[in-house]
Motif scaffolding. Structure first.
Motif, mmCIF file in Angstrom:
data_model
loop_
_atom_site.group_PDB
_atom_site.id
_atom_site.type_symbol
_atom_site.label_atom_id
_atom_site.label_comp_id
_atom_site.label_asym_id
_atom_site.label_seq_id
_atom_site.Cartn_x
_atom_site.Cartn_y
_atom_site.Cartn_z
ATOM 1 N N ARG A 16 0.846 -1.190 0.000
ATOM 2 C CA ARG A 16 0.000 0.000 0.000
ATOM 3 C C ARG A 16 0.884 1.243 0.000
ATOM 4 N NH1 ARG A 16 -2.401 2.712 5.010
ATOM 5 N NH2 ARG A 16 -3.938 4.201 4.218
ATOM 6 N N LYS A 17 0.569 2.150 -0.910
ATOM 7 C CA LYS A 17 1.281 3.425 -0.991
ATOM 8 C C LYS A 17 0.280 4.527 -0.681
ATOM 9 C CE LYS A 17 4.144 6.128 -4.201
ATOM 10 N NZ LYS A 17 4.668 6.182 -5.591
ATOM 11 N N TYR A 18 0.601 5.383 0.277
ATOM 12 C CA TYR A 18 -0.355 6.374 0.724
ATOM 13 C C TYR A 18 0.368 7.630 1.219
ATOM 14 C CZ TYR A 18 0.980 4.908 5.424
ATOM 15 O OH TYR A 18 1.710 4.627 6.555
ATOM 16 N N LEU A 19 -0.385 8.719 1.351
ATOM 17 C CA LEU A 19 0.158 9.970 1.865
ATOM 18 C C LEU A 19 0.095 9.977 3.385
ATOM 19 C CD1 LEU A 19 -1.278 12.728 -0.512
ATOM 20 C CD2 LEU A 19 1.127 12.239 -0.112
ATOM 21 N N ASP A 20 1.208 10.277 4.030
ATOM 22 C CA ASP A 20 1.199 10.368 5.486
ATOM 23 C C ASP A 20 0.833 11.789 5.916
ATOM 24 O OD1 ASP A 20 3.428 11.935 5.093
ATOM 25 O OD2 ASP A 20 4.864 10.485 5.904
ATOM 26 N N VAL A 21 0.941 12.072 7.202
ATOM 27 C CA VAL A 21 0.539 13.377 7.728
ATOM 28 C C VAL A 21 1.402 14.507 7.196
ATOM 29 C CG1 VAL A 21 -0.485 12.437 9.821
ATOM 30 C CG2 VAL A 21 1.966 12.975 9.777
ATOM 31 N N ASN A 22 2.584 14.175 6.676
ATOM 32 C CA ASN A 22 3.484 15.190 6.114
ATOM 33 C C ASN A 22 3.335 15.322 4.605
ATOM 34 O OD1 ASN A 22 4.748 15.665 8.684
ATOM 35 N ND2 ASN A 22 5.845 13.721 8.400
#
Length: 378
Positions: free
Chosen positions: A206-212
């Motif tokens: 899974r590739k996703y955007l983190d909080v940064n």
């Protein structure tokens, strides 16, 4: 080589013949012209986006009836053409294509969606798979995305676009991308899932955007089939068959206007319901309160009791205007003993669409999460 060429020519002629028959055309130019005809006054009264979208739909219809490619859009036809070539039976192909208008980026201007498969329900048609999507930005049509034989384009319940693509069929390597359509017509990349064979076993990442706002890749414990089932929670999109374009234009679409949700689904339980009119079934149940409204006027609107052999009217209004909102206090949503993932139909609504056709919809709730939805019925 020569045999293959003649085979392709013969198949193309067979497809065109079947498609022409379905759309009610013959060999005369007059008949083909009538398919695309629309009163000038009616066309001029259309919003600008409809006038431009009409050119795309008309171009596809013209191609299906005459073989003329001049009116086809420059992008978005890949999956459409691939499917035409893949089937030997023209009736299978010709019964599938449709089109619809649906606002999926919440800019108050609907997108044009060319759909793939027909599933008639009541007087409507519904499909999950999408050929192509177009949006309207700054007075111009903009191509958004399309499918092909090695990919599947769908719309999730939150209006996120889901596209699964086969990278390596032999090794079952697939990529599943989630994207949001922005108001400027661009796509914003969301999370992505992809499968790989490593050391003789399937792994899903899974590739996703983190909080940064940085993309992070992580290995998951998901099975390959779990990944492929992510986009099963898709919208059934209401559409119009291409075969009916000449007689209906963009009229007859209902679902895109109706807003229905359970009171328990509200994120903010402090919502002021004083502006809503309250409608009660005979035996209302706590937990079965439904908020209903429409973004267009609804003629001959009724709330129905659908139990038994007839539809009993609970509430009626000759014209329900967009500013009017209802709280429907309905009977409980009970699980269907046969279809355990659905609820028993007890209540529904009816109305007349802009073609004058009477349409009926059951109000149902999903067993898994309790979310309320409408389902067209006969």
């Amino acid at each position: 080589m020569l045999k293959e060429s003649w085979k392709n020519i013969l198949l193309g002629a067979l497809l065109l013949t079947g498609l022409t028959m379905l759309l009610g055309s013959d060999s005369s130019d007059k008949k083909a012209d009538s398919l695309l005809a629309m009163p000038k006054a009616e066309a001029a009264a259309m919003p600008a986006y409809e006038q431009e979208y009409m050119k795309i739909v008309a171009g596809v219809c013209d191609y299906l009836t005459t073989g003329n490619t001049a009116g086809l859009p420059a992008q978005g036809m890949t999956g459409f053409f691939e499917e035409l070539k893949a089937y030997n039976d023209p009736w299978v192909v010709s019964s599938r294509p449709g089109y619809t208008l649906q606002d999926i980026n919440n800019d108050k201007v609907p997108e044009l969606i060319l759909t793939r498969s027909a599933d008639p329900k009541g007087k409507g048609y519904y499909g999950r798979d999408i050929y192509a999507i177009y949006t309207f930005v700054d007075g111009k049509i903009k191509f958004v995305d399309e499918n092909c034989l090695r990919s599947r384009l769908r719309l999730l319940s939150d209006n996120t676009l889901s596209k699964s693509t086969c990278i390596d069929d032999k090794n079952m390597e697939w990529v599943l991308e989630m994207k949001d359509l922005l108001r400027d017509g661009s796509l914003r990349q969301g999370q992505t899932f992809y499968s790989k064979i490593e050391n003789g076993r399937f792994n899903v990442y899974r590739k996703y955007l983190d909080v940064n706002d940085t993309f992070v890749t992580q290995k998951t414990s998901m099975h390959f089939y779990d990944m492929m089932n992510i986009d099963h929670n898709v919208q059934k999109i209401e559409f119009l068959p291409l075969a009916e374009y000449s007689s209906r234009g963009f009229k007859g679409l209902v679902m895109q206007h109706l807003n229905c949700m359970g009171l328990h689904e509200l994120q903010d339980n402090r919502v002021d319901l004083s502006a809503y009119e309250h409608v009660y079934a005979d035996n209302p149940s706590h937990g079965a309160e439904v908020l209903f409204s429409s973004n267009t006027s609804l003629a001959s609107f009724e709330v129905l009791d659908l139990q038994g052999n007839s539809s009993r009217v609970i509430y009626s209004k000759g014209l329900l205007n967009p500013e009017e909102k209802l709280v429907l206090h309905l009977e409980s949503f009970e699980t269907d003993p046969v279809l355990s993932d659905e609820t028993v139909i007890k209540n529904g609504i009816s109305l007349r669409d802009d073609t004058g056709s009477l349409r009926k919809f059951a109000i149902r709730a999903k067993v898994m999460d309790g979310s309320v939805y409408l389902e067209e019925i006969d």
